[in-house]
Enzyme design. Structure first.
Site, PDB file in Angstrom:
ATOM      1  N   HIS A 102       0.844  -1.195   0.000  1.00 46.65           N
ATOM      2  CA  HIS A 102       0.000   0.000   0.000  1.00 46.65           C
ATOM      3  C   HIS A 102       0.887   1.256   0.000  1.00 46.65           C
ATOM      4  O   HIS A 102       2.124   1.146   0.021  1.00 46.65           O
ATOM      5  CB  HIS A 102      -1.006  -0.015   1.157  1.00 46.65           C
ATOM      6  N   HIS A 106       3.777   1.565   2.449  1.00 45.72           N
ATOM      7  CA  HIS A 106       5.031   0.875   2.099  1.00 45.72           C
ATOM      8  C   HIS A 106       5.787   1.657   1.023  1.00 45.72           C
ATOM      9  O   HIS A 106       7.007   1.753   1.041  1.00 45.72           O
ATOM     10  CB  HIS A 106       4.753  -0.529   1.548  1.00 45.72           C
ATOM     11  N   CYS A 116      -3.229  -5.370  21.746  1.00 38.80           N
ATOM     12  CA  CYS A 116      -1.979  -4.949  21.115  1.00 38.80           C
ATOM     13  C   CYS A 116      -1.973  -3.432  20.922  1.00 38.80           C
ATOM     14  O   CYS A 116      -2.930  -2.872  20.380  1.00 38.80           O
ATOM     15  CB  CYS A 116      -1.825  -5.646  19.774  1.00 38.80           C
ATOM     16  N   CYS A 137       1.432 -10.823  19.893  1.00 41.45           N
ATOM     17  CA  CYS A 137       0.542 -10.303  18.845  1.00 41.45           C
ATOM     18  C   CYS A 137       1.027 -10.845  17.515  1.00 41.45           C
ATOM     19  O   CYS A 137       2.177 -10.590  17.114  1.00 41.45           O
ATOM     20  CB  CYS A 137       0.554  -8.778  18.811  1.00 41.45           C
ATOM     21  N   HIS A 147      -2.077  -2.821  16.868  1.00 44.61           N
ATOM     22  CA  HIS A 147      -3.224  -3.283  16.079  1.00 44.61           C
ATOM     23  C   HIS A 147      -4.564  -3.172  16.801  1.00 44.61           C
ATOM     24  O   HIS A 147      -5.616  -3.272  16.171  1.00 44.61           O
ATOM     25  CB  HIS A 147      -3.020  -4.746  15.656  1.00 44.61           C
ATOM     26  N   LYS A 186      -3.400   4.908  11.059  1.00 53.92           N
ATOM     27  CA  LYS A 186      -2.331   4.375  10.214  1.00 53.92           C
ATOM     28  C   LYS A 186      -2.929   3.650   9.007  1.00 53.92           C
ATOM     29  O   LYS A 186      -3.829   2.833   9.160  1.00 53.92           O
ATOM     30  CB  LYS A 186      -1.506   3.386  11.038  1.00 53.92           C
ATOM     31  N   LYS A 228      -2.452  -2.739   6.075  1.00 53.14           N
ATOM     32  CA  LYS A 228      -2.985  -3.875   5.329  1.00 53.14           C
ATOM     33  C   LYS A 228      -4.262  -4.404   5.955  1.00 53.14           C
ATOM     34  O   LYS A 228      -5.149  -4.880   5.278  1.00 53.14           O
ATOM     35  CB  LYS A 228      -1.946  -5.008   5.340  1.00 53.14           C
ATOM     36  N   CYS A 279       1.990  -8.141  14.862  1.00 59.94           N
ATOM     37  CA  CYS A 279       3.334  -7.552  15.018  1.00 59.94           C
ATOM     38  C   CYS A 279       4.410  -8.631  14.992  1.00 59.94           C
ATOM     39  O   CYS A 279       5.588  -8.305  14.907  1.00 59.94           O
ATOM     40  CB  CYS A 279       3.477  -6.842  16.361  1.00 59.94           C
TER      41      CYS A 279
HETATM   42  N1  MSP Z   1       8.645  -7.384   8.171  1.00 54.44           N
HETATM   43  C1  MSP Z   1       8.793  -6.355   9.129  1.00 54.44           C
HETATM   44  C2  MSP Z   1      10.091  -5.599   8.912  1.00 54.44           C
HETATM   45  C3  MSP Z   1      11.323  -6.445   8.981  1.00 54.44           C
HETATM   46  S1  MSP Z   1      12.765  -5.513   8.631  1.00 54.44           S
HETATM   47  C4  MSP Z   1      14.025  -6.500   9.039  1.00 54.44           C
HETATM   48  C5  MSP Z   1       7.609  -5.391   9.011  1.00 54.44           C
HETATM   49  N2  MSP Z   1       6.922  -5.427   7.878  1.00 54.44           N
HETATM   50  S2  MSP Z   1       5.643  -4.528   7.538  1.00 54.44           S
HETATM   51  O1  MSP Z   1       5.273  -4.873   6.201  1.00 54.44           O
HETATM   52  O2  MSP Z   1       4.645  -4.686   8.551  1.00 54.44           O
HETATM   53  O3  MSP Z   1       6.107  -3.028   7.638  1.00 54.44           O
HETATM   54  C6  MSP Z   1       7.230  -2.614   6.927  1.00 54.44           C
HETATM   55  C7  MSP Z   1       7.427  -1.123   7.032  1.00 54.44           C
HETATM   56  O4  MSP Z   1       6.316  -0.469   6.431  1.00 54.44           O
HETATM   57  C8  MSP Z   1       7.544  -0.603   8.458  1.00 54.44           C
HETATM   58  O5  MSP Z   1       8.684   0.234   8.563  1.00 54.44           O
HETATM   59  C9  MSP Z   1       6.298   0.235   8.632  1.00 54.44           C
HETATM   60  O6  MSP Z   1       6.500   1.366   9.439  1.00 54.44           O
HETATM   61  C10 MSP Z   1       6.030   0.649   7.190  1.00 54.44           C
HETATM   62  N3  MSP Z   1       4.642   1.057   7.067  1.00 54.44           N
HETATM   63  C11 MSP Z   1       3.533   0.277   7.089  1.00 54.44           C
HETATM   64  N4  MSP Z   1       2.433   1.103   7.070  1.00 54.44           N
HETATM   65  C12 MSP Z   1       2.840   2.395   7.042  1.00 54.44           C
HETATM   66  C13 MSP Z   1       2.203   3.622   6.923  1.00 54.44           C
HETATM   67  N5  MSP Z   1       0.894   3.745   6.922  1.00 54.44           N
HETATM   68  N6  MSP Z   1       2.985   4.722   6.778  1.00 54.44           N
HETATM   69  C14 MSP Z   1       4.350   4.669   6.691  1.00 54.44           C
HETATM   70  N7  MSP Z   1       4.978   3.520   6.812  1.00 54.44           N
HETATM   71  C15 MSP Z   1       4.272   2.401   7.159  1.00 54.44           C
HETATM   72  O7  MSP Z   1       7.402  -4.619   9.945  1.00 54.44           O
END
Ligand code: MSP
Length: 518
Positions: free
Chosen positions: A25, A28, A150, A133, A153, A301, A304, A136
């Protein structure tokens, strides 16, 4: 140990690796785009660059997502990992490597890295009960929960009890405090640094790093009844990709000149666990960690698991790729949280790209076509804009060097504004051909050249179009700031093309709104 990351001319930048439990999304895309733009900037600055992203494919969350789809975890991971790759390609995000934690190279690196920690005496068997959780993939203490749920979440946590291997994190308390003390900018911004440091100072407990209850993970080399806890394998991706345990020359060349970009909810893993793991395995911690905030939708936030997620590829198709890239880099400074709104995106497009940059290009190319037979004149050496540029370029460079693309773009756009003001003041469209007219148009063309160079990391496609329209041929990518970010290098006598508007307005009151907005 004192780390002078500022002096490093080799720039490796990483994003977190994304869980493959669902599609990418805009949240990311936000971090990955910053990494892409920083990598491009550092290439222009002449640094040797390596940009890494990828997917995190183990753990309970992915296993559960696969179960729901009646697939094996790897079948599901293959599909979803590809979606991330495709999204980055569609957004012109060009990593040098895309790592998947299910690749053999990663299994090998994880085994070697953790075997080293085990051999160094920092892992031991113990039993563990905790509140977990799945969202997380993390344990929480009672006090960390919010209303019993959590804190990230808002969902229920599970009581999990197992015999696990433990990493002796507690042994690293002093070393971590020393690392933070000697390297004040090791974690930025300082609020996040202070948060991590106070967590360390509050006393570190050993952490459980293996699981027997799930099979979807990297096997523990000395006890194959266990797999590593997903976070413990995931963090190691950063060294896998640099050749840890496989290509020591490459590894020693790049490590530790690495800048990790991470979101604020994964500070503890990266700013506490990861440096301790590195020390335990006998390598230096990475050079620098920059923590960014979240993109929020109506205060929540974007995620997903919620309905507020926005597909970045669909949005880019709708509003234009560079509009999305520019908005994400310009409007939500890297650090604090930022609200993501469609209206904000349109406003920014209209104000900066359309009315300011697009307008300058259109005006200059039209007047050059009408008054100079389409051949662009040279800039003036003593142009009043030279002084502005000489001051602005310093701010632009500092901003990008300090992981602040938003400030770098803001300063760059000041130059465009000044060039437009010069045109409005002199009205070259009303002037007779001659030296004065040529000087003014030459200056404006020079601003377009410099701006195309400086915005290339943010909006590479549009920057290249501007570059070509003013008659420059080479790829901007191969330019270097030290040679090119200097006033007066637009050579003149080049054909200037009057193309269609580069950034038609998107806002409601625009003539184009119907065409550009689906
Ligand atoms: N898999 C772990 C990271 C392992 S790194 C060795 C993880 N994955 S995640 O897919 O949940 O999140 C990855 C990154 O995306 C995190 O840094 C998280 O902050 C970022 N984001 C997810 N949603 C976000 C927003 N809405 N805004 C900005 N960044 C966000 O955590």
């Amino acid at each position: 140990m004192s780390i002078a990351y500022e002096d490093v001319k080799r720039f490796a930048v990483t994003t977190p690796i994304y869980y493959v439990n669902d599609a990418p999304h805009v949240g990311h895309a936000y971090c990955t785009l910053h990494a892409d733009a920083l990598a491009r900037w550092h290439r222009l600055a002449g640094d040797e660059v390596f940009f890494l992203t990828g997917t995190d494919e183990h753990g309970l969350k992915v296993q559960q997502a696969a179960d729901e789809k009646s697939m094996t975890p790897i079948e599901w991971a293959d599909i979803t990992s590809q979606r991330f790759k495709d999204a980055w390609e569609a957004l012109e995000i060009k990593p040098d490597d895309f790592i998947r934690t299910t690749e053999p190279r990663h299994y090998q690196a994880v085994s070697k890295f953790l075997q080293a920690i085990y051999d160094n005496g920092f892992i031991e068997l113990g039993s563990w009960e905790g509140l977990y959780c799945v969202g997380c993939e993390a344990y929480y203490t009672e006090s960390e929960l919010s209303d019993g749920n959590c804190p990230v979440h808002g969902t229920k946590v599970e009581v999990v009890q197992e015999e696990n291997y433990f990493f002796k994190l507690s042994k690293f308390q002093d070393k971590l405090e020393k690392l933070y003390g000697e390297n004040p900018n090791w974690v930025e911004p300082s609020t996040r640094r202070n948060e991590a440091l106070s967590f360390i100072k509050s006393g570190l407990q050993d952490i459980s790093i293996t699981r027997t209850s799930i099979k979807w993970g990297v096997p523990v080399p000395w006890d194959t009844n266990h797999v590593f806890y997903v976070w413990y394998d995931a963090l190691i991706n950063y060294v896998t990709a640099l050749g840890y345990g496989n290509d020591s020359e490459r590894f020693n060349t790049w490590w530790p000149s690495v800048h990790h970009l991470i979101g604020k909810e994964i500070v503890r893993f990266h700013c506490v666990w990861w440096p301790a793991m590195c020390m335990a395995a006998g390598i230096d911690p990475p050079n620098h960690i920059f923590v960014h905030g979240w993109l929020l939708v109506k205060g929540e936030k974007m995620s997903k698991s919620k309905l507020n997620k926005i597909d970045p590829v669909v949005l880019a198709e709708e509003v234009g790729l560079d509009t999305l890239r520019y908005h994400l880099l310009r409007d939500t400074p890297f650090g604090p949280d930022g609200d993501f709104t469609y209206e904000g995106l349109i406003r920014r497009h209209d104000a900066d790209l359309s009315n300011n940059l697009g307008n300058l290009l259109a005006r200059v190319s039209t007047v050059v076509s009408n008054k100079c037979a389409g051949i662009g004149p040279k800039p003036r050496e003593n142009s009043p804009l030279k002084k502005n540029f000489d001051e602005i370029i310093g701010r632009v460079r500092d901003a990008w060097e300090n992981t602040a693309p938003s400030a770098g773009l803001e300063a760059t756009f000041e130059l465009i504004y000044l060039a437009n003001a010069m045109l409005e003041q002199n009205e070259p469209w009303k002037m007779e051909p001659g030296v004065e007219l040529e000087g003014i148009l030459g200056d404006a063309l020079e601003v377009l050249r410099l701006v195309a160079l400086l915005i290339f990391p943010a909006i590479p496609k549009s920057a290249q179009v501007i570059w070509n329209r003013i008659g420059l041929e080479a790829e901007i990518e191969s330019a270097r700031l030290d040679d090119a970010a200097i006033w007066g290098l637009y050579p003149g006598s080049l054909p200037v093309t009057k193309g269609s508007p580069l950034f038609p307005r998107l806002g409601k009151n625009s003539k184009n709104s119907g065409e550009s907005k689906k």
